[in-house]
Design a protein around this motif. Sequence first.
Motif, mmCIF file in Angstrom:
data_model
loop_
_atom_site.group_PDB
_atom_site.id
_atom_site.type_symbol
_atom_site.label_atom_id
_atom_site.label_comp_id
_atom_site.label_asym_id
_atom_site.label_seq_id
_atom_site.Cartn_x
_atom_site.Cartn_y
_atom_site.Cartn_z
ATOM 1 N N UNK A 128 0.819 -1.210 0.000
ATOM 2 C CA UNK A 128 0.000 0.000 0.000
ATOM 3 C C UNK A 128 0.855 1.264 0.000
ATOM 4 N N UNK A 129 1.955 1.225 0.732
ATOM 5 C CA UNK A 129 2.900 2.341 0.707
ATOM 6 C C UNK A 129 3.431 2.538 -0.707
ATOM 7 N N UNK A 130 3.776 1.442 -1.350
ATOM 8 C CA UNK A 130 4.234 1.518 -2.735
ATOM 9 C C UNK A 130 3.204 2.176 -3.638
ATOM 10 N N UNK A 134 3.855 5.551 -5.701
ATOM 11 C CA UNK A 134 3.781 5.498 -7.158
ATOM 12 C C UNK A 134 2.946 6.652 -7.709
ATOM 13 N N UNK A 135 1.795 6.918 -7.095
ATOM 14 C CA UNK A 135 0.952 8.017 -7.579
ATOM 15 C C UNK A 135 1.677 9.352 -7.429
ATOM 16 N N UNK A 136 2.371 9.532 -6.306
ATOM 17 C CA UNK A 136 3.171 10.747 -6.138
ATOM 18 C C UNK A 136 4.251 10.827 -7.213
ATOM 19 N N UNK A 137 4.908 9.707 -7.475
ATOM 20 C CA UNK A 137 5.964 9.674 -8.479
ATOM 21 C C UNK A 137 5.479 10.015 -9.865
ATOM 22 N N UNK A 138 4.244 9.647 -10.173
ATOM 23 C CA UNK A 138 3.682 9.941 -11.489
ATOM 24 C C UNK A 138 3.488 11.442 -11.693
ATOM 25 N N UNK A 139 3.374 12.183 -10.593
ATOM 26 C CA UNK A 139 3.142 13.625 -10.697
ATOM 27 C C UNK A 139 4.431 14.432 -10.650
ATOM 28 N N UNK A 140 5.533 13.752 -10.494
ATOM 29 C CA UNK A 140 6.830 14.425 -10.442
ATOM 30 C C UNK A 140 7.650 14.068 -11.676
ATOM 31 N N UNK A 141 8.549 14.947 -12.037
ATOM 32 C CA UNK A 141 9.341 14.703 -13.245
ATOM 33 C C UNK A 141 10.483 13.721 -13.006
ATOM 34 N N UNK A 142 10.918 13.577 -11.780
ATOM 35 C CA UNK A 142 12.000 12.640 -11.474
ATOM 36 C C UNK A 142 11.487 11.218 -11.311
ATOM 37 N N UNK A 144 12.585 9.287 -8.349
ATOM 38 C CA UNK A 144 12.928 8.823 -7.001
ATOM 39 C C UNK A 144 11.747 8.124 -6.326
ATOM 40 N N UNK A 145 10.557 8.739 -6.381
ATOM 41 C CA UNK A 145 9.388 8.129 -5.728
ATOM 42 C C UNK A 145 9.029 6.797 -6.391
ATOM 43 N N UNK A 182 5.548 2.876 -15.299
ATOM 44 C CA UNK A 182 5.757 4.324 -15.214
ATOM 45 C C UNK A 182 7.235 4.671 -15.386
ATOM 46 N N UNK A 183 8.112 3.867 -14.768
ATOM 47 C CA UNK A 183 9.547 4.093 -14.953
ATOM 48 C C UNK A 183 9.930 3.868 -16.411
ATOM 49 N N UNK A 184 9.388 2.829 -17.010
ATOM 50 C CA UNK A 184 9.699 2.522 -18.403
ATOM 51 C C UNK A 184 9.295 3.625 -19.353
ATOM 52 N N UNK A 185 8.202 4.323 -19.041
ATOM 53 C CA UNK A 185 7.758 5.431 -19.887
ATOM 54 C C UNK A 185 8.774 6.574 -19.889
ATOM 55 N N UNK A 186 9.551 6.672 -18.806
ATOM 56 C CA UNK A 186 10.487 7.792 -18.669
ATOM 57 C C UNK A 186 11.903 7.419 -19.068
ATOM 58 N N UNK A 187 12.088 6.200 -19.513
ATOM 59 C CA UNK A 187 13.398 5.737 -19.948
ATOM 60 C C UNK A 187 13.344 5.405 -21.439
ATOM 61 N N UNK A 188 14.489 5.445 -22.073
ATOM 62 C CA UNK A 188 14.523 5.241 -23.522
ATOM 63 C C UNK A 188 14.466 3.775 -23.921
#
Length: 384
Positions: A128-130, A134-142, A144-145, A182-188
Motif C-alpha cells: 500500500x505504501x508503494x 507510485x501516484x506521487x511519483x507519477x506527478x513528479x518529473x523525477x 525517485x518516488x 511508469x519508470x519505463x515510460x520515462x526511460x529510452x
Amino acid sequence: MTELHYAQAADLFKQAAGLVPAGHPEETTNYSQRQADALYRQGDERGDNAALKQSIDTWRLVLQQRPRARVPLDWAAMQNNLGRVLKTLGERESGTAQLEEAVATYRAALEERTHDRVPLDWAMTQMNLGNALQVLGERESGTERLEEAVAAYRGALEEGTHDRVPLDWAMTQMNLGNALARLGERESGTERLEEAVAAYRAALEEWTRAGVPLRWAVTQNNLGNALARLGERESGTARLEQAVAAFRAALEERTHDRVPLDWAMTQMNLGNALQSLGERESGTARLEEAVAAHRAALEEYTRDHVPLSQAYSDHGLANGLAALAIREKSAPRMEEALTCMRAAVEIYRQSGETYWLQKATVRVTEMEAELGNLQKRTPPLGRH
C-alpha cells in the motif's frame, strides 16, 4: 453490502453504532469500521468523493477509539485503512496533500506492523505504501518516488509469496507492474516495460475473470498500457493490437454502470492505443475510433469531479484530433485539438503535475505551428 448498495449500508451501520448501549465500546467501534468501509467502497467504485471524505472522517474517529498505546496492532490496521482512502481521494484531486498524508499514514502503520512481528501484514502495508509513492511519483518529473515504490513492492513479495498468499501475491505483482511501467515510460529502453508486462501476466495467473472479474479487468487494463508503450517504440503493430485487445477485454467487466470512473480510464487508454495504430495506417478509421473513446471518457471525467483525469483525457483527445487534422488537412480539427491541449495545460499547472505539464506545453507549441501550416493551405473564402 451484498447488493452493492454501499451508501445505504453505510447509513445503516451508522444507525447501528448509535443504537449500541453504553458500556459496549467495541461493538460501537466495529460498526463504525464497517460504516467507514462501506463509504470507501461507495467512493472507490462509484466515484463519490464526498463518500471518501466521510470515510476518512470515520476512520479518524475509529483511531481515537482504538489508540496506539492500548491496541497497537489494531491501531496500525486502522492506519492502513485510512491510508487507502487518502490515496484514493488523492489520486482524484489536483494537489498532493492527501497523497503525502497517505504515505505518512502507511509509514506510521509500519512502526507497529513490523516484518518480524506480523510479516504478512507488513507485506500488505509495504504494498500500500508503494501504491501511494507510485501516484506521487507519477506527478513528479523525477524517478525517485517510483524507485521507492518498486523497492516497497519487491519487499512485499519477499513475504507475500505465491505459495503462501496467491491472491495478495497477484495484487503486488500487478502494482509492481504499474511502477515499472511508469519508470519505463520515462526511460529510452524497453527493459522496464518488458518487466512490467511479465508482472501483469504473472498476476493474471491468479486473478482470473471467473474468480475476481474486476481485478482481472484492472490487470488487463494495465497490461494494455504497458503493451501500448512497447508498441509505440517498435516499428510493427503487433504490440499495439495486443494492447487494444486487452483494453476491450477489460471493458467487458469495467462497464459504465458498474464502475464509471474505471470505465472512463480504460476508454481513455483505448483511445491512446487506437491513435498510435491510426498514425501507422493510411486511413482515418482508427483515429476516429480513438477520438470517440476519449470523448466517451470525458462523459465521466469532469473538472469538478476528477480534474487530473479530465486533463489526461483532454490531452489524449487533443493528440487524436491533431492526428486527424493532419491526415484530413483540417484547420478546424487542429483548433479543437489546441483548445483541448490548452485546457490540459491549465489543469496540470494548477495541480503541480510537472511531468505532463512539460509534455503538454511542448505539444501546444507544435500544434500552433501545425495550425499555422494548415491555415496557409486553406484558400480564403470566395476563392476557387
